[in-house]
Design a protein around this motif. Sequence first.
Motif, PDB file in Angstrom:
ATOM      1  N   ILE A 227       0.785  -1.227  -0.553  1.00  0.00           N
ATOM      2  CA  ILE A 227       0.227  -0.470   0.009  1.00  0.00           C
ATOM      3  C   ILE A 227       0.829   1.473   0.123  1.00  0.00           C
ATOM      4  CG2 ILE A 227      -1.832   1.538   1.593  1.00  0.00           C
ATOM      5  CD1 ILE A 227      -2.825  -0.903   2.081  1.00  0.00           C
ATOM      6  N   ILE A 228       2.614   1.215   0.266  1.00  0.00           N
ATOM      7  CA  ILE A 228       3.350   2.571   0.816  1.00  0.00           C
ATOM      8  C   ILE A 228       3.573   2.553  -1.080  1.00  0.00           C
ATOM      9  CG2 ILE A 228       5.245   3.370   2.036  1.00  0.00           C
ATOM     10  CD1 ILE A 228       4.674   1.655   3.813  1.00  0.00           C
ATOM     11  N   ASN A 229       3.752   1.524  -1.098  1.00  0.00           N
ATOM     12  CA  ASN A 229       4.149   1.680  -2.436  1.00  0.00           C
ATOM     13  C   ASN A 229       3.023   1.952  -4.119  1.00  0.00           C
ATOM     14  OD1 ASN A 229       6.747   0.469  -2.247  1.00  0.00           O
ATOM     15  ND2 ASN A 229       6.181  -1.562  -2.236  1.00  0.00           N
ATOM     16  N   LEU A 230       1.937   1.535  -4.013  1.00  0.00           N
ATOM     17  CA  LEU A 230       0.947   1.951  -4.525  1.00  0.00           C
ATOM     18  C   LEU A 230       1.070   3.512  -3.903  1.00  0.00           C
ATOM     19  CD1 LEU A 230      -0.877  -1.454  -4.006  1.00  0.00           C
ATOM     20  CD2 LEU A 230       0.292  -0.242  -6.233  1.00  0.00           C
ATOM     21  N   GLN A 231       0.854   3.422  -3.327  1.00  0.00           N
ATOM     22  CA  GLN A 231       0.043   4.926  -2.478  1.00  0.00           C
ATOM     23  C   GLN A 231       1.601   6.457  -3.495  1.00  0.00           C
ATOM     24  OE1 GLN A 231      -2.550   6.626  -0.458  1.00  0.00           O
ATOM     25  NE2 GLN A 231      -1.398   8.875  -1.531  1.00  0.00           N
ATOM     26  N   SER A 232       3.093   5.819  -3.579  1.00  0.00           N
ATOM     27  CA  SER A 232       3.987   6.792  -3.904  1.00  0.00           C
ATOM     28  C   SER A 232       3.384   6.444  -4.927  1.00  0.00           C
ATOM     29  CB  SER A 232       5.098   5.211  -3.374  1.00  0.00           C
ATOM     30  OG  SER A 232       5.216   6.042  -2.215  1.00  0.00           O
ATOM     31  N   ILE A 233       2.921   5.561  -6.224  1.00  0.00           N
ATOM     32  CA  ILE A 233       2.768   5.640  -7.702  1.00  0.00           C
ATOM     33  C   ILE A 233       2.084   6.452  -7.814  1.00  0.00           C
ATOM     34  CG2 ILE A 233       2.725   4.709  -9.399  1.00  0.00           C
ATOM     35  CD1 ILE A 233       4.067   1.697  -7.742  1.00  0.00           C
ATOM     36  N   LEU A 234       0.964   5.810  -7.707  1.00  0.00           N
ATOM     37  CA  LEU A 234      -0.439   6.171  -8.069  1.00  0.00           C
ATOM     38  C   LEU A 234      -1.437   7.068  -6.826  1.00  0.00           C
ATOM     39  CD1 LEU A 234      -2.745   2.953  -8.471  1.00  0.00           C
ATOM     40  CD2 LEU A 234      -1.382   4.158 -10.057  1.00  0.00           C
ATOM     41  N   ASP A 235      -0.495   7.699  -5.758  1.00  0.00           N
ATOM     42  CA  ASP A 235      -1.431   9.283  -4.761  1.00  0.00           C
ATOM     43  C   ASP A 235      -2.407   8.853  -4.811  1.00  0.00           C
ATOM     44  OD1 ASP A 235      -1.003  10.897  -3.183  1.00  0.00           O
ATOM     45  OD2 ASP A 235      -0.642  12.538  -4.967  1.00  0.00           O
TER      46      ASP A 235
END
Length: 301
Positions: A227-235
């Motif tokens: 989720i941290i990774n996806l937050q960084s990519i997709l915001d």
Amino acid sequence: MKNKILVFDIGGSFIKFSLYFQGEFMCKGKVKTPLDSLENLLVALKQIHNQFIDECEGIAISMPGIVNSESGHMVHGGSLRYINDINMLDVFRKAFHKPIAIENDGKCAALGEAWRGSLQGIADGVVLVVGTGMGGGIISQGKLLKGHHLSAGEFSFIRTNNENADNVDYLLGMQGSSFVLTKTVAKAKDLPAASMTGEKVFKFIEEGDDTVQTIFREYCKNIATQIINLQSILDPEKFVIGGGISENPLLVITIREELEKLYKDSIYNFVRADIEQSRLGNEANLQGAIYNYKQTYHLER
């Protein structure tokens, strides 16, 4: 009068179905999904359709795999191994002789949440569907993000370990799988894998079983990390967690707790992800399939 829409949510284990009429789902049911052939899948769908043949005016379908919802071409059928490089709109139209609309199941979940669920009014959101894999969908700028190859939201294929990139055990679809969770707990408790369910896992946790609590926290940490990774990519503004296991609030509560630990232990100032339990639960795919049908045939929302 044929003024209802028949909805199929075709999954790897069951076909869920319902009649949609004036904003409500009626006559819900489910049957096992045939896993051996397309012919037997059609037999099962026709048996359901025959029950409502005089009532439904069209059919909305959610199904696994990579599908071009406009042309009907399916690259593959995901867990339905017998579907590969075939036009399923043509197949379904020939079988039912009615208007048909199809879309990938994870994308249907995202559409459903955006239409009537936890992403209502949210321009940028992500739905994670925790099941036998990790499905999902992405809403970007208020629209469903499909991607150039129609595979946006296929979170199962995220690699979680560089040293073991080709090992399927290190795909998010395995590490985030509710099936793998129950299998791991069964092994730790020396119980038959087939006897373990999500409900039993939560029962162990609620009874204070340290072993199962540790397994569950590690499971939730794996999801929180991505989720941290996806937050960084997709915001996105919000993540919605769906799938059968998400019906127990403890899943989202524990993912939030593991997220907080990761944020606290990091030297970086991450944008913090906002996560929420799905409001629609197992109805998300049905809702999304209906919304896709309405969009396809330009019907009122």
